[in-house]
Design a protein around this motif. Structure first.
Motif, PDB file in Angstrom:
ATOM      1  N   VAL A 145       0.824  -1.208   0.000  1.00  0.00           N
ATOM      2  CA  VAL A 145       0.000   0.000   0.000  1.00  0.00           C
ATOM      3  C   VAL A 145       0.858   1.257   0.000  1.00  0.00           C
ATOM      4  O   VAL A 145       0.479   2.271  -0.598  1.00  0.00           O
ATOM      5  CB  VAL A 145      -0.986  -0.007   1.186  1.00  0.00           C
ATOM      6  CG1 VAL A 145      -1.861   1.237   1.169  1.00  0.00           C
ATOM      7  CG2 VAL A 145      -1.872  -1.248   1.143  1.00  0.00           C
ATOM      8  N   LEU A 146       2.010   1.225   0.634  1.00  0.00           N
ATOM      9  CA  LEU A 146       2.921   2.364   0.557  1.00  0.00           C
ATOM     10  C   LEU A 146       3.364   2.579  -0.895  1.00  0.00           C
ATOM     11  O   LEU A 146       3.489   3.725  -1.351  1.00  0.00           O
ATOM     12  CB  LEU A 146       4.141   2.140   1.452  1.00  0.00           C
ATOM     13  CG  LEU A 146       3.918   2.398   2.945  1.00  0.00           C
ATOM     14  CD1 LEU A 146       5.073   1.837   3.766  1.00  0.00           C
ATOM     15  CD2 LEU A 146       3.733   3.889   3.233  1.00  0.00           C
ATOM     16  N   GLY A 147       3.580   1.491  -1.621  1.00  0.00           N
ATOM     17  CA  GLY A 147       3.923   1.614  -3.042  1.00  0.00           C
ATOM     18  C   GLY A 147       2.816   2.285  -3.832  1.00  0.00           C
ATOM     19  O   GLY A 147       3.055   3.178  -4.662  1.00  0.00           O
ATOM     20  N   ILE A 148       1.576   1.882  -3.576  1.00  0.00           N
ATOM     21  CA  ILE A 148       0.420   2.490  -4.247  1.00  0.00           C
ATOM     22  C   ILE A 148       0.318   3.969  -3.883  1.00  0.00           C
ATOM     23  O   ILE A 148       0.099   4.832  -4.743  1.00  0.00           O
ATOM     24  CB  ILE A 148      -0.872   1.753  -3.847  1.00  0.00           C
ATOM     25  CG1 ILE A 148      -0.888   0.341  -4.444  1.00  0.00           C
ATOM     26  CG2 ILE A 148      -2.111   2.529  -4.293  1.00  0.00           C
ATOM     27  CD1 ILE A 148      -2.043  -0.514  -3.957  1.00  0.00           C
ATOM     28  N   THR A 149       0.472   4.270  -2.597  1.00  0.00           N
ATOM     29  CA  THR A 149       0.310   5.644  -2.116  1.00  0.00           C
ATOM     30  C   THR A 149       1.352   6.579  -2.718  1.00  0.00           C
ATOM     31  O   THR A 149       1.028   7.666  -3.216  1.00  0.00           O
ATOM     32  CB  THR A 149       0.401   5.676  -0.579  1.00  0.00           C
ATOM     33  OG1 THR A 149      -0.583   4.793  -0.033  1.00  0.00           O
ATOM     34  CG2 THR A 149       0.151   7.082  -0.057  1.00  0.00           C
ATOM     35  N   TYR A 150       2.619   6.172  -2.675  1.00  0.00           N
ATOM     36  CA  TYR A 150       3.665   7.024  -3.245  1.00  0.00           C
ATOM     37  C   TYR A 150       3.525   7.142  -4.759  1.00  0.00           C
ATOM     38  O   TYR A 150       3.874   8.177  -5.338  1.00  0.00           O
ATOM     39  CB  TYR A 150       5.041   6.493  -2.862  1.00  0.00           C
ATOM     40  CG  TYR A 150       5.433   6.820  -1.432  1.00  0.00           C
ATOM     41  CD1 TYR A 150       5.491   8.138  -0.989  1.00  0.00           C
ATOM     42  CD2 TYR A 150       5.729   5.809  -0.517  1.00  0.00           C
ATOM     43  CE1 TYR A 150       5.829   8.447   0.317  1.00  0.00           C
ATOM     44  CE2 TYR A 150       6.078   6.110   0.800  1.00  0.00           C
ATOM     45  CZ  TYR A 150       6.129   7.433   1.203  1.00  0.00           C
ATOM     46  OH  TYR A 150       6.464   7.740   2.497  1.00  0.00           O
ATOM     47  N   SER A 151       2.992   6.115  -5.405  1.00  0.00           N
ATOM     48  CA  SER A 151       2.722   6.209  -6.841  1.00  0.00           C
ATOM     49  C   SER A 151       1.679   7.282  -7.111  1.00  0.00           C
ATOM     50  O   SER A 151       1.823   8.098  -8.022  1.00  0.00           O
ATOM     51  CB  SER A 151       2.250   4.859  -7.383  1.00  0.00           C
ATOM     52  OG  SER A 151       1.952   4.939  -8.761  1.00  0.00           O
ATOM     53  N   ASP A 152       0.614   7.290  -6.310  1.00  0.00           N
ATOM     54  CA  ASP A 152      -0.430   8.312  -6.465  1.00  0.00           C
ATOM     55  C   ASP A 152       0.128   9.716  -6.245  1.00  0.00           C
ATOM     56  O   ASP A 152      -0.342  10.682  -6.847  1.00  0.00           O
ATOM     57  CB  ASP A 152      -1.569   8.057  -5.474  1.00  0.00           C
ATOM     58  CG  ASP A 152      -2.487   6.921  -5.911  1.00  0.00           C
ATOM     59  OD1 ASP A 152      -2.341   6.456  -7.059  1.00  0.00           O
ATOM     60  OD2 ASP A 152      -3.341   6.505  -5.109  1.00  0.00           O
ATOM     61  N   LEU A 153       1.122   9.815  -5.376  1.00  0.00           N
ATOM     62  CA  LEU A 153       1.719  11.116  -5.069  1.00  0.00           C
ATOM     63  C   LEU A 153       2.807  11.512  -6.070  1.00  0.00           C
ATOM     64  O   LEU A 153       3.392  12.583  -5.954  1.00  0.00           O
ATOM     65  CB  LEU A 153       2.302  11.093  -3.653  1.00  0.00           C
ATOM     66  CG  LEU A 153       1.284  10.971  -2.504  1.00  0.00           C
ATOM     67  CD1 LEU A 153       1.998  10.743  -1.188  1.00  0.00           C
ATOM     68  CD2 LEU A 153       0.400  12.211  -2.431  1.00  0.00           C
ATOM     69  N   GLY A 154       3.062  10.646  -7.043  1.00  0.00           N
ATOM     70  CA  GLY A 154       4.084  10.941  -8.041  1.00  0.00           C
ATOM     71  C   GLY A 154       5.503  10.731  -7.554  1.00  0.00           C
ATOM     72  O   GLY A 154       6.460  11.132  -8.217  1.00  0.00           O
ATOM     73  N   LYS A 155       5.675  10.064  -6.412  1.00  0.00           N
ATOM     74  CA  LYS A 155       7.009   9.773  -5.869  1.00  0.00           C
ATOM     75  C   LYS A 155       7.378   8.361  -6.300  1.00  0.00           C
ATOM     76  O   LYS A 155       7.340   7.406  -5.519  1.00  0.00           O
ATOM     77  CB  LYS A 155       7.011   9.927  -4.347  1.00  0.00           C
ATOM     78  CG  LYS A 155       6.662  11.349  -3.888  1.00  0.00           C
ATOM     79  CD  LYS A 155       6.665  11.476  -2.372  1.00  0.00           C
ATOM     80  CE  LYS A 155       6.355  12.896  -1.939  1.00  0.00           C
ATOM     81  NZ  LYS A 155       6.361  13.052  -0.453  1.00  0.00           N
ATOM     82  N   TYR A 156       7.773   8.246  -7.567  1.00  0.00           N
ATOM     83  CA  TYR A 156       7.886   6.937  -8.189  1.00  0.00           C
ATOM     84  C   TYR A 156       9.044   6.100  -7.658  1.00  0.00           C
ATOM     85  O   TYR A 156       8.925   4.871  -7.556  1.00  0.00           O
ATOM     86  CB  TYR A 156       7.996   7.104  -9.710  1.00  0.00           C
ATOM     87  CG  TYR A 156       6.812   7.841 -10.293  1.00  0.00           C
ATOM     88  CD1 TYR A 156       5.508   7.415 -10.037  1.00  0.00           C
ATOM     89  CD2 TYR A 156       6.993   8.978 -11.085  1.00  0.00           C
ATOM     90  CE1 TYR A 156       4.414   8.089 -10.564  1.00  0.00           C
ATOM     91  CE2 TYR A 156       5.901   9.653 -11.617  1.00  0.00           C
ATOM     92  CZ  TYR A 156       4.626   9.207 -11.343  1.00  0.00           C
ATOM     93  OH  TYR A 156       3.546   9.879 -11.863  1.00  0.00           O
ATOM     94  N   GLU A 157      10.162   6.710  -7.318  1.00  0.00           N
ATOM     95  CA  GLU A 157      11.286   5.940  -6.806  1.00  0.00           C
ATOM     96  C   GLU A 157      10.958   5.332  -5.444  1.00  0.00           C
ATOM     97  O   GLU A 157      11.268   4.164  -5.186  1.00  0.00           O
ATOM     98  CB  GLU A 157      12.527   6.817  -6.725  1.00  0.00           C
ATOM     99  CG  GLU A 157      13.070   7.215  -8.100  1.00  0.00           C
ATOM    100  CD  GLU A 157      14.340   8.030  -8.017  1.00  0.00           C
ATOM    101  OE1 GLU A 157      14.753   8.371  -6.884  1.00  0.00           O
ATOM    102  OE2 GLU A 157      14.921   8.329  -9.079  1.00  0.00           O
ATOM    103  N   GLU A 158      10.339   6.112  -4.560  1.00  0.00           N
ATOM    104  CA  GLU A 158       9.922   5.586  -3.261  1.00  0.00           C
ATOM    105  C   GLU A 158       8.874   4.510  -3.437  1.00  0.00           C
ATOM    106  O   GLU A 158       8.881   3.485  -2.743  1.00  0.00           O
ATOM    107  CB  GLU A 158       9.382   6.719  -2.382  1.00  0.00           C
ATOM    108  CG  GLU A 158      10.426   7.708  -1.927  1.00  0.00           C
ATOM    109  CD  GLU A 158       9.809   8.862  -1.169  1.00  0.00           C
ATOM    110  OE1 GLU A 158       9.473   8.678   0.015  1.00  0.00           O
ATOM    111  OE2 GLU A 158       9.659   9.952  -1.756  1.00  0.00           O
TER     112      GLU A 158
END
Length: 465
Positions: free
Chosen positions: A259-272
């Motif tokens: 879910v952290l991967g999904i969340t950071y993806s939504d925020l545009g923080k692709y490396e995280e």
């Protein structure tokens, strides 16, 4: 699993089941109670008789299509129940008489290639437990397990009904007499929060998930469950805090990293996002084995877009195609693959996938408003034209760009414009300097430039390097 306290709860459970008249909210004066999804569609509708007891209940998918129909007599289950999938196909039927299950018939069992074994096993276990209860065997552990199985198979109204019964039972029992009391109570609260969350009953969902943590604060999954609910509903900072707490307790917590991967993806923080997604992949099997339902934002759907955003488009396409081989009706994987094809100028494939995603209710299921922009662009006549400087259509040049772009083949100068991120959020607006725009403040990624006109609004794609 629950043997140590099964006998202690048997008598109380049996007497409670006889009443079977519990409600999660007050009876309205007009004898009809409706809960709504965030977009205004009905989620659940309850009808009450003149005796103030519930008469019938209908639930709906987020698309607006009918999900469940349940009937009551004197406040107890009674009648012919039905459940439908989002396509309108009948999946399950039940016959109840005076609160007792008489018969269950399954027509369609939902599963993907990764969840087939899990769901078939859950259904077999549920049928076995139903038979035992019908034959007179009743104890807390048996009912608790049945509730969990119903929840896993998507029989949410039946699961919610029994969870409310179990909640009332444990409220009357002393925790000092049983070592597992707190974990059991937490599990009941957590499942209640999960089901209420499905119907966008946000206050109920957060309240119960928080009560679960309070009841058993050493369980990392409870922090994950609350964090996931918050993050997936837009409360990113608070959601990340709870998810990080779960990771702090269990560093390789696959669900929390997912879910952290999904969340950071939504925020545009692709490396995280990629970092967390790759950690989750290390224990992928547990996500399918222990998860509930058919989540469309699975690991491959998430990582596929991330690979593309981080410059490895071929790997991204492979992941997304794999996601669709696992679940051929994954609207989120279709959306992501459509975006990848659009951004690589494969407009025909993008248009087809994005339209398919829309037909599978991507927008309502995921509370997303980013699909129509891509549809308008990918399926437009302009997208059928290969970019070249001899084109007569308005064009962005250069594209991709770093600091400045110009709009070619556009007669108006010093025009007003707006720039939107991929999630339809306005990120910049202003007035062009002649036909030139300064995009130096934008982060790397895809944007949509809109130029309002007298006859129509022009929409153009910008790729910012």
């Amino acid at each position: 699993m629950f043997k140590p306290y099964c006998i202690l709860f048997t008598l109380l459970l049996t007497s409670t089941l006889l009443a079977q008249n519990f409600s999660d909210d007050a009876i309205p004066k007009d004898l009809i109670k409706t809960n709504f999804y965030k977009d205004g569609k009905a989620a659940r509708i309850k009808w009450y008789g003149d005796d103030q007891l519930i008469d019938s209940l209908k639930t709906y998918h987020k698309s607006g299509n009918l999900n469940e129909i349940l009937y009551y007599k004197e406040g107890r289950f009674d009648g012919h129940f039905k459940q439908y999938n989002d396509k309108g196909n009948l999946t399950t039927e039940w016959i109840f008489s005076q609160g007792k299950l008489v018969e269950r018939t399954d027509h369609i069992l939902a599963f993907s290639t990764k969840t087939e074994e899990r769901n078939k096993k859950a259904l077999a276990s549920l049928k076995s437990i139903n038979k035992r209860i019908t034959n007179g065997e009743k104890n807390f552990g048996l009912i608790f397990t049945r509730t969990s199985l119903r929840n896993k198979l998507g029989n949410n109204s039946l699961a919610l009904h029994e969870l409310k019964i179990l909640e009332r039972i444990v409220a009357k029992y002393s925790p000092e007499k049983n070592k597992k009391y707190h974990k059991v109570v937490a599990a009941i609260y957590d499942r209640l929060g999960g089901i209420y969350g499905l119907y966008d009953m946000e206050n109920h969902a957060i309240q119960y998930k928080h009560k679960a943590i309070k009841a058993s604060p050493k369980q990392s999954r409870l922090f994950h469950n609350l964090g996931s609910y918050l993050a997936m509903n837009g409360s990113y900072d608070l959601g990340i805090a709870y998810l990080n707490k779960a990771v702090e307790m269990v560093p390789n917590h696959s669900f929390a990293h997912w879910v952290l991967g999904i969340t950071y993806s939504d925020l545009g923080k692709y490396e995280e996002a990629m970092e967390h997604t790759q950690i989750a992949f290390k224990n992928e099997k547990s996500l399918y084995r222990l998860g509930i339902g058919q989540p469309e934002r699975d690991l491959r759907t998430t990582r596929g877009l991330l690979y593309h955003k981080l410059g490895e488009t071929e790997k991204g396409i492979q992941d997304l195609q794999d996601a669709l081989s696992i679940n051929k009706e994954n609207s989120f994987a279709m959306r992501n693959l459509g975006v990848v094809f659009y951004e690589t100028e494969k407009y025909a494939q993008a248009c087809e996938l994005l339209n398919k995603s829309k037909s599978l209710y991507y927008e309502s299921k995921h509370r997303k408003e980013d699909l129509q922009e891509y549809l308008d662009l990918a399926c437009s006549e302009e997208s059928k034209v290969v970019f070249n400087l001899n084109s007569t259509l308005p064009l962005v040049y250069p594209n991709p760009a770093v600091d400045f772009i110009e709009i070619l083949n556009y007669d108006v100068q010093n025009f007003e414009y707006e720039i939107y991120a991929f999630d339809a959020k306005l990120v910049q607006k202003g007035t062009a300097q002649g036909v030139q725009l300064n995009i130096s403040e934008l982060g790397t990624g895809l944007y949509i430039l809109k130029i309002p006109g007298k006859e129509k609004t022009i929409s153009l794609r910008i790729i910012k390097n």
